[in-house]
Structure formats: structure tokens, C-alpha cells
Write an enzyme that holds these catalytic residues in place. Structure first.
Site: not given
Length: 675
Positions: A8, A93, A95, A97, A299, A301, A343
Site C-alpha cells: 500500500e 494490509d 485486514d 480493508e 500491525y 489495527r 492479529h
């Protein structure tokens, strides 16, 4: 041919490129490449298939007319790289999203069989392990993220016009933003309606061999109750404070252990960074993203407070070097029922590195993350706890015996607190000695050195801070780790429904109150329970237990039913020009009616007893015999009635440069008084 790895961020691409070397090209998507269109809802019943468009470029601040390129240019460049590659790996990433971004890349780049890889940390080992075990794109995760985006869009586009009609001003509704504003409004109303209760307690002080200690009067159950918990007789409390001595009824010496908190989740990281570093949730996530992209932390989030078993050895090595004791067994922390726990907690990637990041803010956040992650596996702190129950005869005959309790603790072993020394928050720091109650024996009589009446009053609930509101959102099941910062951004600076007062506390603005009042009792999604249930249904999509169309369709039907009920109660007036409905608008304290087809249709009408009146044409200006007080030329009377009306005198020499104007006061210009 080389292999193409798409991540990203450019920073992440640069780091990984150095590890993979020849044979690989690492490129960045720079986040999202497609979204629903900006000028329409972009999804319709009955199939609810989203219409995606490339993300347009945006203006460069301070550069007139210049724009950052949109995603279409990015995709075109990535397409050339993909066409040259022997294989394409999508490493957005880890997740929902990120999974959605990978799917959009597959669609936009027309990739037949891309490899999907994820890593929770940017390290050579993690990246190479992920590349060695690719998988396909998880369409269940994609569907869950797509449903979230579509649900948000439907609520915004379907409900906002009606809310604006109800409130008489331009407002917007949001699936997660509106419940967040509702919480702030509810708290403000609790504060406004709060009436303090003044009550009294008593503290008796004693001289000890080493230091003084105290005991507190226990008013319940003899002098107060659960139903009436406050003692309000100050005169009696003063007599209790004059008791000369107490008799020990019982004494107990025990040990209490205090365990460390878990490593950081998204919410606890945002809360700790707010309290200790003064960062907003948005700033915290921005800094954490930069640390993650550079490979310094895992990570960020996440809603899982546990570290992975693989890093326990690293923590042990750091603890040994620092002279810290580990817990007897690896610690496991409770995960909330709503957590995805996909995670591990946010931790450093290289545990021996004490300082990482670019600039003071990143470095400070990294230190916060590292210390918390190490502390979570250290030994308990231990306290020696002394508890004494004492009694005295009442100062009035016939009243119950007076009972007092003295509790004190002394830190006997620091454990994890040794690492957290210097922390200035209540969460992680306690004084080493609090009320050092000496060893006592039953039937001992202790003389009171002094007594004092404790004058107390109940306190109103505190306003939320950004950090505490994020914690409340998590507790209520509103949103997920990736959405909290965006919710704060939307309700505070973007929409202006909540404002920050006294540098940190949140207070609803009149617009925020208006949008909540327009929604309450009419739309179920504003209630936290509804939003929590919707988050659970999104989780079910991700787990394959429900489908995109089913979840989206149910909300659409619910909204349609609620909209119909609301609209049936609204006055219906059609615009004579375009046929669309008129809405009552209040601006600067004055009401008028405007066409809901604005800006295409600019019809406005005056408000007459809550209904649209007749459109009144602008009256032609009339030259008067009044003279301009500045240049002496005749004044012109200008009038327009109705919505946006005016009534004033202006100089006829306007074109010659005299811009003098006067308000109409009883048919004459209101000349300023001479000084």
C-alpha cells in the site's frame, strides 16, 4: 521476468525492495484505488451491486489549480508493471480493508490469478515466509468490507435529506458517526440535568510508630443504605469526628498481587497515547502506520491484547538484560466477545531496539508500544495489605455502633512496575505506600489523634475525551479498530457535530444536537444496540455464515420502512419549477423554504406560518431625496421581501466608488451619529 509485489505505501515498498533484491519489483498502490462515486449513492436495489469509480485527484494545498494525481494514473502505471511480471503478489494490509484493496487491484489490473500474501510485521523473515505461502483473495472478507462501505453509503444518502428536512438545516447522518454523536449528546444532557448531592463522611487519624495512618467511617448499612447511600447530617458527622478512641474488632494481613495490562490493541494504544503523549486518535494511527510501514512495529489495527508465542523468547532476553523478572507462565489476556482477534497485539518487531522512528513523535509512540509489550509478560507486583475493622460507641444513645475500616498497602515487590516507573497515569502507577496501617490485635484500643469531617458532593459525569469516546465505542460494539480514528475525524473537524473544549473534552455543537434529535425515535441505526448488531452481521459475512446481499438488503428494507413513516409525517410541498419537494430551512435565525433539488434548482420561498408563501419578486430600486452622508449624491432605496430579503438605502454613486449604505429605519436611512 521479475515478480511484482504490490503493497500500500511507498515507504513500505522501499523497505521491502531492499530485502528482496533482483528478481522482484515492489510497487505501492498508495491505499485505495476505487470507491463509490462522490456524486451519487452508487448502489441500488434489488441486486445492490456497487458502482465503483477511480478515486479522483485532489487539490494541492497552497498550489492554485494544481492537483495530486488520481488513482486512475496510479492504476495505469501498475498495469504496465503487472504486464511485465511473471507473477503478481498482492500484499495490502492484513485486514478486511486490505483484502478489499487487493480485490480492487485484481479487478482494475485485470489479474487472472494473483497471489495474496499478508504479514503482520514488516521484517525480512515475515515477508519471505508470506511469499513462500501465498493464497487466493478471501472473498468473504471482501464481501464484509464491501457491505460495510455500502451500508455506510446507504444510510448517508437515504437518511441525510430527510434529517435535513426535519432539522431545517443541511445535516448528514452516518451509520457509525451518528451513534457516536448520540453518545456525546446523551452525556452532555446527563451533565446538564445533574443535581449534586452534598453528603458527609468522617476520617479519624492515628499516630503510628513509623508514620500516621487513618480509618474511615462506614456509614452503610447502619447510617445509610443502598437506596439512600449518602449520609447528610453534618452535625452528627462532626460528633462522630470527635470520638476519642476506637476498639479493634478484627485485623487481617494479606498479600495482593497486581498484574500488568496486556500489550496494546488499537483502542488502548489510542487511549494511552492521548493521556501520556497528548495525541488524538487520528494522529496516533498516522504515526503508528508510519512505524509499521518502516518495519518497526507489528500491525497496529488489532483488538487482541495478546502477544504471539514466538516472541516470548525475545521478551525474556530483553527482561534478562534489564534485570526484570518474567511471569511464571506466559500471560494470556481476555479478549472481548466482539473482538476479531485476527492479529496479535501491537508490539515492536525488534525487541532489543530501544528507539525507533523518524522524529520525536514517532520515537515517543514507539517507546510507549515497546514498554507496554515487554511489561505484559513480567512478574506481578506484590503488596502487603493490612485491613482493620474498628468500632466505637455512638455519640447519641440509641444510635447504632460506629464502624470504621482502615486499609493500607505497601509495595513489597515491584515486578512489572519496575519497568513502568515514572509513568504518571493512574493505570500503571501506585505510590509504594498508601495508609500504612500497623499490625493490630483484636480488642486493641487505639487513641484518635484527630478527626475530620469529609465534606463531599456527588459529581456529574465527565465529558468524553476523544480517547474515552473511542473506548466507549469499542465497549458498545460501534465500529472496529480500523474505523475509530475516521469516526473522530468525521464528527469533529469534518462535520462540526462535536467540538473540543478545554483542549481535550468533547461537547456537542448545536448542529450535533439537531442531527441527534432529528434521528432519535425515528431511525433505529442511531441506537448503539442496532449498530452493535450490524457489526456482528458483518462478522458473519466474513466468516461465511451470512451473505452480502442478505445483510445489505435487510438494512435497506428497514431504512425504507422508517423513511416512509417519517416522510408521511412531513409536510409535502412541491417546487413549482422542477416538481421536487421543498424543505424548510433555518439560517441565521430566519426560516425560508428551498428546493431539495438545489443546486440545480435555486427556488426559494418565504416562510409563512410554517408553510411556503408566495414568491415575491425583487422590487425595482427607487431614487430618493435622501442624500448620501459621504458624497452627497441621492440615495437609492432597495427592497426585496421573502426568503433572502433585504431593505436598505445605498448611494447612487456606487459606480463612481462610493459604497456607502444605510439600514432602513422607519422609512428613512439610519445615518450614523456624528462623533
Amino acid at each position: 521476468m521479475t515478480k511484482l509485489l504490490i503493497v500500500e505505501s511507498p515507504e513500505k515498498a522501499e523497505v521491502i525492495q531492499g530485502w528482496l533484491g533482483d528478481g522482484w519489483t515492489v510497487a505501492a498502490s498508495k491505499g485505495h484505488i476505487r470507491d463509490l462515486p462522490e456524486d451519487e449513492m452508487g448502489v441500488e436495489a434489488p441486486d445492490f451491486r456497487p458502482k465503483y469509480t477511480f478515486i479522483p485527484g485532489r487539490l494541492i494545498p497552497g498550489e492554485k489549480g494544481k492537483r495530486y494525481p488520481g488513482s486512475k494514473e496510479r492504476v495505469a502505471w501498475l498495469k504496465t508493471q503487472a504486464d511485465r511480471a511473471s507473477a503478481v503478489y498482492l500484499a495490502t494490509d492484513p485486514d478486511r480493508e486490505g483484502e478489499s484493496i487487493s480485490w480492487h487491484l485484481q479487478q482494475a489490473l485485470q489479474l487472472k490469478s494473483p497471489h495474496r500474501v499478508t504479514f503482520a510485521e514488516i521484517t525480512p523473515t515475515a515477508v519471505k515466509a508470506a511469499l513462500a505461502s501465498p493464497r487466493s483473495i478471501d472473498m468473504q472478507l471482501v464481501a464484509a468490507q464491501e457491505a460495510r462501505r455500502v451500508l455506510d453509503r446507504m444510510v448517508g444518502y437515504m437518511v441525510s435529506p430527510v434529517v435535513s428536512d426535519l432539522a431545517g438545516q443541511q445535516l448528514s447522518a452516518g451509520r457509525t458517526q451518528s451513534p457516536a454523536v448520540w453518545l456525546v449528546v446523551q452525556r452532555e444532557r446527563e451533565i446538564a440535568g445533574f443535581k449534586p448531592t452534598h453528603h458527609f463522611g468522617v476520617q479519624l487519624n492515628f499516630a503510628g510508630a513509623k508514620s500516621s495512618w487513618h480509618a474511615l467511617w462506614e456509614t452503610q448499612p447502619d447510617y445509610a443504605s443502598e437506596d439512600a447511600p449518602y449520609f447528610m447530617d453534618e452535625g452528627f458527622a462532626q460528633r462522630v469526628a470527635s470520638v476519642p478512641e476506637l476498639t479493634v474488632e478484627h485485623f487481617e494481613a494479606t498479600e495482593r498481587k497486581r498484574s500488568p495490562p496486556g500489550a496494546f490493541t488499537t483502542v488502548t494504544l489510542q487511549q494511552a497515547a492521548s493521556v501520556r503523549l497528548g495525541y488524538t486518535p487520528g494522529k496516533t494511527m498516522e504515526l503508528a502506520q508510519a512505524l509499521f510501514d518502516k518495519g518497526h512495529i507489528t500491525y497496529h489495527r488489532t483488538d487482541n491484547p495478546n502477544v504471539s508465542e514466538e516472541v516470548l523468547g525475545d521478551i525474556f532476553a530483553v527482561a534478562s538484560r534489564l534485570g526484570l523478572d518474567m511471569a511464571d507462565e506466559p500471560r494470556k489476556f481476555k479478549v472481548s466477545a466482539a473482538a476479531q482477534a485476527g492479529h496479535p497485539a501491537c508490539t515492536p518487531t525488534r525487541w532489543d531496539v530501544e528507539e525507533a522512528g523518524e522524529g520525536a513523535e514517532q520515537i515517543a509512540l514507539y517507546k510507549l508500544i515497546r514498554i507496554r509489550a515487554i511489561a505484559c509478560q513480567l512478574a506481578d507486583a506484590r503488596y502487603a495489605v493490612h485491613t482493620a475493622g474498628l468500632r466505637a460507641d455512638p455519640p447519641e444513645v440509641g444510635r447504632p455502633t460506629l464502624k470504621f475500616t482502615a486499609t493500607g498497602r505497601t509495595l513489597t515487590y515491584s515486578g512489572w512496575l519496575k519497568l513502568m516507573a515514572g509513568d504518571d497515569t493512574d493505570e500503571d502507577k501506585e505510590p509504594e505506600a498508601l495508609n500504612p496501617v500497623p499490625t493490630l490485635q483484636a480488642s486493641d484500643v487505639v487513641s484518635v489523634e484527630s478527626g475530620e469531617v469529609l465534606r463531599k458532593q456527588t459529581k456529574a459525569p465527565k465529558r468524553y475525551t476523544e480517547a474515552s469516546l473511542v473506548g466507549k465505542l469499542e465497549a458498545e460494539g460501534i465500529g472496529r479498530p480500523s474505523t475509530y480514528a475516521a469516526i473522530m475525524e468525521t464528527i469533529i473537524p469534518k462535520r462540526g457535530y462535536v467540538e473540543v473544549v478545554d483542549k481535550k473534552f468533547l461537547r456537542p455543537t448545536p448542529k450535533g444536537v439537531a442531527v441527534v434529535d432529528a434521528l432519535l425515535g425515528r431511525f433505529s441505526f442511531v441506537e448503539p444496540g442496532f449498530t452493535r448488531g450490524m457489526e456482528e452481521r458483518l462478522d458473519e459475512i466474513a466468516q461465511g455464515r451470512d451473505g452480502y446481499k442478505s445483510v445489505v438488503g435487510r438494512l435497506h428494507d428497514d431504512l425504507q420502512a422508517e423513511l416512509s413513516r417519517v416522510q408521511d409525517g412531513l409536510p409535502k410541498f412541491a417546487c413549482a419549477t422542477c416538481g421536487k419537494s421543498l424543505r424548510r430551512i433555518v439560517a441565521k435565525g430566519k426560516a425560508f423554504w428551498g428546493c431539495s433539488g438545489h443546486p440545480e434548482c435555486k427556488v426559494t420561498l418565504p416562510d409563512v406560518d410554517g408553510k411556503p408563501g408566495e414568491r415575491i419578486a425583487k422590487e425595482p430600486p427607487v431614487t430618493t431625496s435622501f442624500a448620501c452622508g459621504k458624497c452627497g449624491k441621492p440615495l437609492v432605496h432597495r427592497r426585496k421581501q421573502g426568503a433572502g430579503g433585504y431593505d436598505f438605502f445605498s448611494c447612487s454613486g456606487f459606480k463612481e466608488g462610493c459604497k456607502q449604505a444605510y439600514e432602513n429605519k422607519d422609512g428613512s436611512p439610519d445615518y450614523p451619529e456624528a462623533k
